[in-house]
Design an enzyme around this catalytic site. Structure first.
Site, mmCIF file in Angstrom:
data_model
loop_
_atom_site.group_PDB
_atom_site.id
_atom_site.type_symbol
_atom_site.label_atom_id
_atom_site.label_comp_id
_atom_site.label_asym_id
_atom_site.label_seq_id
_atom_site.Cartn_x
_atom_site.Cartn_y
_atom_site.Cartn_z
ATOM 1 C CG ASP A 1 39.378 36.896 32.884
ATOM 2 O OD1 ASP A 1 40.714 37.354 32.915
ATOM 3 O OD2 ASP A 1 38.880 36.928 33.716
ATOM 4 C CG ASP B 1 43.316 38.310 37.293
ATOM 5 O OD1 ASP B 1 42.490 37.802 37.892
ATOM 6 O OD2 ASP B 1 43.301 38.297 35.826
HETATM 7 C C1 DX5 Z 1 41.990 34.021 36.058
HETATM 8 C C2 DX5 Z 1 41.039 35.095 35.616
HETATM 9 C C3 DX5 Z 1 40.660 36.007 36.782
HETATM 10 C C4 DX5 Z 1 39.664 35.232 37.639
HETATM 11 C C5 DX5 Z 1 39.638 35.757 38.956
HETATM 12 O O1 DX5 Z 1 42.670 33.635 34.707
HETATM 13 O O2 DX5 Z 1 41.791 35.968 34.893
HETATM 14 O O3 DX5 Z 1 40.011 37.139 36.434
HETATM 15 O O4 DX5 Z 1 38.368 35.330 37.102
HETATM 16 O O5 DX5 Z 1 38.682 35.314 39.902
HETATM 17 P P1 DX5 Z 1 38.816 34.369 41.082
HETATM 18 O O6 DX5 Z 1 38.631 35.086 42.256
HETATM 19 O O7 DX5 Z 1 38.027 33.132 40.735
HETATM 20 O O8 DX5 Z 1 40.308 33.905 40.980
HETATM 21 ZN ZN ZN Z 2 42.010 38.207 34.243
#
Ligand code: DX5
Ligand code: ZN
Length: 221
Positions: free
Chosen positions: A35, A176
């Site tokens: 990310d 996601d």
């Molecule tokens: C949200 C992120 C995700 C997040 C997903 O903006 O892109 O990758 O880390 O993990 P969880 O399970 O905490 O939603």
């Molecule tokens: Zn992400």
């Protein structure tokens, strides 16, 4: 298409990265979700270019860059994007998504168009030749640990139907945000292929990473 588990590296323990990568290699994980946030497109900061370079020195697992940044066209050259890496850009982040996706393909990357929860699926209609996957955000991007937005489940199905109706059966769907074991089963039923696994599933204080991965792969088929 088969289930691909894409661990969200922002949820991994930074003090234990080497062991974490060893576990991913043992389970033949196919990509690591990274990310990238710029504090503008989304109200947060996370991982950056140097982190990606370090990671590439330690593993050959392809990266799955999730660029939550404004005007990605000005910034993609700063990332160590290699042949075989996935790169998603947000439809909402640029006036020229087609041009940016084309540049990513020229680099040998697999281009992905990412859609915020409120962005309609129809916007991908004229991008279908330029993408290998669509990333459906099931939370508003920016933070881990958020709750699934229920309407996005049906959006996954709508995306699969849209892609199939246009003859793009090979374009994958990535999901996601709050991809818990329970939600992942529903997302799979709706047609998702690539699952970003974060704090909602494999990264937990209650079981080991290996146990989390095994549970995921045994639960989501
Ligand atoms: C949200 C992120 C995700 C997040 C997903 O903006 O892109 O990758 O880390 O993990 P969880 O399970 O905490 O939603
Ligand atoms: Zn992400």
């Amino acid at each position: 298409m088969k289930v691909r588990l894409c661990p969200s590296m922002m949820c991994a323990d930074i003090f234990d990265l080497k062991n974490t990568i060893d576990v991913f290699e043992k389970y033949k994980i196919e990509c690591l979700h990274i990310d990238i946030m710029d504090g503008v497109f989304v109200p947060n900061y996370t991982l950056g270019t140097d982190y990606c370079r370090q990671l590439k020195k330690k593993t050959h697992i392809p990266l799955d860059y999730h660029l939550m940044i404004d005007r990605p066209e000005d910034k993609i050259d700063r990332f160590p994007i290699e042949k075989g890496d996935y790169v998603s850009i947000h439809y909402e982040s640029t006036n020229h998504p087609q041009r940016v996706l084309g540049k990513l393909r020229e680099k040998g990357a697999k281009p992905i168009i990412a859609l915020n929860p409120a962005t309609p699926v129809s916007c991908i209609e004229y991008l279908l030749d330029d993408i290998d996957a669509v990333l459906i955000m099931t939370v508003n991007p920016g933070y881990s640990g958020q709750k699934l937005i229920p309407s996005t489940l049906n959006k996954i199905k709508e995306t699969r139907e849209f892609l199939d109706s246009k003859g793009y059966e090979n374009v994958e769907i990535e999901v996601d945000g709050n991809v818990s074991f329970e939600n992942a089963v529903k997302m799979r039923e709706m047609g998702a292929d690539m699952f970003v696994a974060g704090s909602s599933s494999i990264f937990s204080a209650f079981f080991s990473l290996s146990e989390g991965i095994e549970k995921f792969l045994n639960t989501v088929k």
